[in-house]
Design a protein around this motif. Structure first.
Motif, mmCIF file in Angstrom:
data_model
loop_
_atom_site.group_PDB
_atom_site.id
_atom_site.type_symbol
_atom_site.label_atom_id
_atom_site.label_comp_id
_atom_site.label_asym_id
_atom_site.label_seq_id
_atom_site.Cartn_x
_atom_site.Cartn_y
_atom_site.Cartn_z
ATOM 1 N N SER A 146 -66.839 -44.846 -1.530
ATOM 2 C CA SER A 146 -67.834 -45.794 -2.336
ATOM 3 C C SER A 146 -67.318 -47.078 -2.884
ATOM 4 N N ALA A 147 -65.848 -47.031 -2.593
ATOM 5 C CA ALA A 147 -65.353 -48.370 -3.437
ATOM 6 C C ALA A 147 -65.369 -49.261 -2.326
ATOM 7 N N PRO A 148 -65.555 -50.511 -2.734
ATOM 8 C CA PRO A 148 -65.396 -51.811 -1.932
ATOM 9 C C PRO A 148 -64.304 -52.002 -1.249
ATOM 10 N N THR A 149 -64.328 -52.575 -0.018
ATOM 11 C CA THR A 149 -63.325 -53.018 0.888
ATOM 12 C C THR A 149 -62.738 -54.309 0.827
ATOM 13 N N LEU A 150 -61.768 -54.475 0.678
ATOM 14 C CA LEU A 150 -61.122 -56.177 0.813
ATOM 15 C C LEU A 150 -60.058 -56.097 1.900
#
Lengths: 469, 469
Positions: free
Chosen positions: A90-94
């Motif tokens: 669920s965390a964003p990806t950088l």
């Protein structure tokens, strides 16, 4: 510039992240020195092994930080380094991009200390690659290292993709991004490979111009002629090119391509006001840097507008006839000019090529034939200031530097930024910690240690703000 | 053109001179072959010994003909050959100039037969130097040989001065002429080193333009700049040069130097009529030679006038920025252009340089600095058609070719002709027997054997007419 003086969101881990960086400062600087000592000049075949050594060093450092996945990807040229640190679904990806290769070092005798012996003086680290780009890649890695120490992992999913051919114009990374776009899926991209306006005024780049690079070939007579026997009746493509090129752009700097002028969108009123007011005295600073008393070009537009969004047309070289020592009275049969255009983001270089081609035919003087070749092109980039990644970067800069960053348009083109934008459909954050006097691509390249340290802290904060959305 | 259809003065020796040339033709051609076989390329140090061998050969030939005085004069470069055959005090003296060195041979693979293996096909002698200038020097020597056989000596005092650096731009001969002007005293000078219009239309050159060769240096910023970071505000000297150069000369071909335009004398009415009528269809011939459909330049003037007496301004090369393969986005700090002017005889190149310099400053766009350098210059030459030496040459050509010669202005500059004119104060007869398709300075250089034979006879007749005054 940024009028949204929203309340600073507190980042609970910030004190610990900052403390880690300050307490481990000497070790961090030593690690960077180690990497900088490797002469990874990508354009010089004799440094091929060094480029590989620098890639290996980066891979080892990713492992040391704690990257669970990390590999060297072989290419037709120098290798890529890929790393992935998955937090949770669920965390964003950088995606973090950078390059570990460096420019050549000539002229060598202008370096005060050897280019690959990192030397600290006056608060700066002097070494080829210190600012462009090993030093800036390293500060991102140090920020990740801080998160790993403070809470065991970065606060979001992190992909790293480093290349070793940026300074050699290599194609490996763009081929890879085109072929592996799915695997690289990310919500935003961070590139630390640019400079700020000054050490007290952080800036973020929200726009890059596109580029169109062409070669214009002009023909006159069937073969070279002698100016004594034919001067006065013969076409001289060097003169023909001068006529044509001044018709494309006169002393007023305006490009005579009606379709292009019609396609330029009027700038945002706030941005236009900032350019016109020039509160940073950019005009004077540019004149100082160039060593000139007046700027040349479209003087009815402010320098920042001319550098950031106005289209340009530049002649990079004219080939033909004789340019050796002494005198030769040849009238060449043909001549070519290398021409590039910088284009506002949103304009397709292909379309502009067709407009330029028409303009070239129109401007060609009688007695000559011309042909325009498209050598390469790259799209521009424009990122909205309202984008959450830009907002997170802005917040991080304000936290560390104590002032709001300025949103700048950059005149140059970073083709990989455009490629990430179009292939991954992810906004690119161009947050650089270099300074205008870093001497990149020149002797005595350096990076301010203060910028290095603030850069580590800013990127660490950026990760935190970005993770929270 | 020559309206003086005076009765042909009979030359009693002519039949015998002509018979000697016809009867000894095969031997003469063999001797020329021998000389041509020596690869006397003056600009290539590896051919230094060959140049010397060719000089020795010429000296031996002068001795064989019967020259009582004849020597090799050492110089800082290749040697001069000097000969003097004194008839008597009261006879006029003719100085014969020529050169025994030749151009290089590249591109070698375009030669149908090896460049130094004289080959006769289709009535032409193919060899480097056949037309420029060994073949033409040889035909003068053969004419002297004919006189020596027919009446024991030439009919006037003959000086010969041959050089071996003409194709290498050597200074030896001009130094020698300047220092030994007194010893070279002559009433007229013969140079056979040019071409006729066609094999059926003899021509004499009565004018050569002067030359001024300059280099124009333009500066913009203090150092090279990147077009991404500075394009739009930076001076680009390549563009600045284009602006300046098109201000010096526009598409109409007119040179924008008011002092120069004011200094041009209106041409002789008869000559002007000949140019305007263009009975030889020179305009069409020039277009054919150049492979173009239209001539470029001052179209309000006839091509012959533009080639012979109008001033020209040509760009020979523009140096600056990047002209290698591919793309480089440099805005150079400086750029230079090589510029030459051809000048009507009578105008001092030094004076024109000062006018050009002023025009360059006037035309320089804002934001740039310029400097003009004088690389070299040479005076023009104009010889009156009424001069007795020109009249003798004209008579000789009419005798052998059966038609009056045309008096032509030559666009090129022959610095040694100007030097003879000024130092010896003697008129120069430029009577060449080359043809436009001799391919001088190119692969497959050749000389028409018919022209070689007629040239020998014409020069023999010229000696006779000149001796009688």
């Amino acid at each position: 510039m940024n009028s949204q003086h929203e309340k600073q969101t507190d980042l609970p881990q910030l004190a610990q992240l900052t403390a880690f960086i300050d307490q481990n400062w000497d070790n961090l600087v030593d690690s960077l020195r180690e990497w900088l000592s490797i002469p990874s000049i990508s354009s010089q075949p004799e440094h091929g092994a060094d480029v590989r050594t620098a890639a290996d060093w980066a891979q080892e450092y990713l492992k040391k930080i704690g990257f669970p996945q990390c590999s060297i990807i072989e290419t037709a040229g120098h290798p890529l380094i890929s790393g992935f640190w998955k937090m949770n679904e669920s965390a964003p990806t950088l995606l973090i991009y950078g390059h570990y290769d460096v420019q050549p070092t000539d002229p060598l005798d202008e370096w005060q200390t050897p280019p690959f012996s990192p030397d600290i003086r006056d608060g700066k680290m002097y070494c080829r690659g210190a600012s462009d780009d090993k030093g800036q890649v390293f500060l991102v890695l140090a920020a990740l290292q801080a998160w790993a120490k403070v809470q065991g992992a970065p606060p979001l999913n992190i992909r790293v993709l480093l290349e070793g051919e940026e300074e050699a114009g290599g194609e490996a990374i763009s081929l890879y991004v085109r072929e592996h776009g799915d695997e690289l899926a990310a919500d935003s991209v961070l590139i630390c490979d640019t400079a700020m306006i000054s050490p007290t005024q952080p800036s973020l780049i929200t726009g890059l111009r596109g580029i169109l690079y062409t070669e214009l070939a002009m023909n006159g007579a069937r073969h070279d002629l002698h100016s004594g026997s034919y001067g006065g009746v013969a076409p001289n493509p060097l003169h023909g090119l001068c006529l044509l090129l001044t018709r494309l752009k006169g002393e007023d700097g305006r490009i005579n391509i009606p379709e292009l002028q019609a396609a330029i969108h009027p700038p945002d009123a706030e941005e236009k006001r900032f350019w016109d007011e020039d509160p940073l005295k950019i005009a004077a600073e540019l004149a100082r840097e160039m060593g000139v008393t007046e700027l040349v070009g479209e003087n009815e537009f402010a320098p920042l507008e001319r550098l950031g969004v106005r289209p340009t047309l530049e002649i990079h070289g004219i080939l033909g006839g004789y340019t050796g020592a002494g005198a030769k009275t040849v009238i060449p049969a043909s001549a070519t000019a290398k021409l590039s255009m910088r284009l506002p983001a949103g304009l397709s270089p292909q379309t502009v090529f067709s407009w330029l081609e028409k303009a070239v035919y129109r401007a060609c003087p009688a007695g000559y034939t011309v042909k325009l070749h498209n050598l390469h092109s790259g799209d521009g980039v424009a990122v909205s200031k309202e984008n959450s990644a830009i907002q997170a970067a802005s917040r991080a800069l304000r936290t560390v530097y104590g002032v709001d960053p300025i949103f700048m348009r950059e005149g140059g083109s970073i083709p990989i930024a455009a490629l990430f934008t179009s292939t991954l459909n992810a906004p690119v954050v161009l947050m650089g910690f270099g300074l205008p006097d870093d001497n990149i691509h020149a002797p005595n390249e350096n990076l301010s240690l203060e910028q290095l340290r603030k850069g580590m802290k800013t990127v660490a904060a950026f990760f935190g703000y970005l993770a929270r959305g």
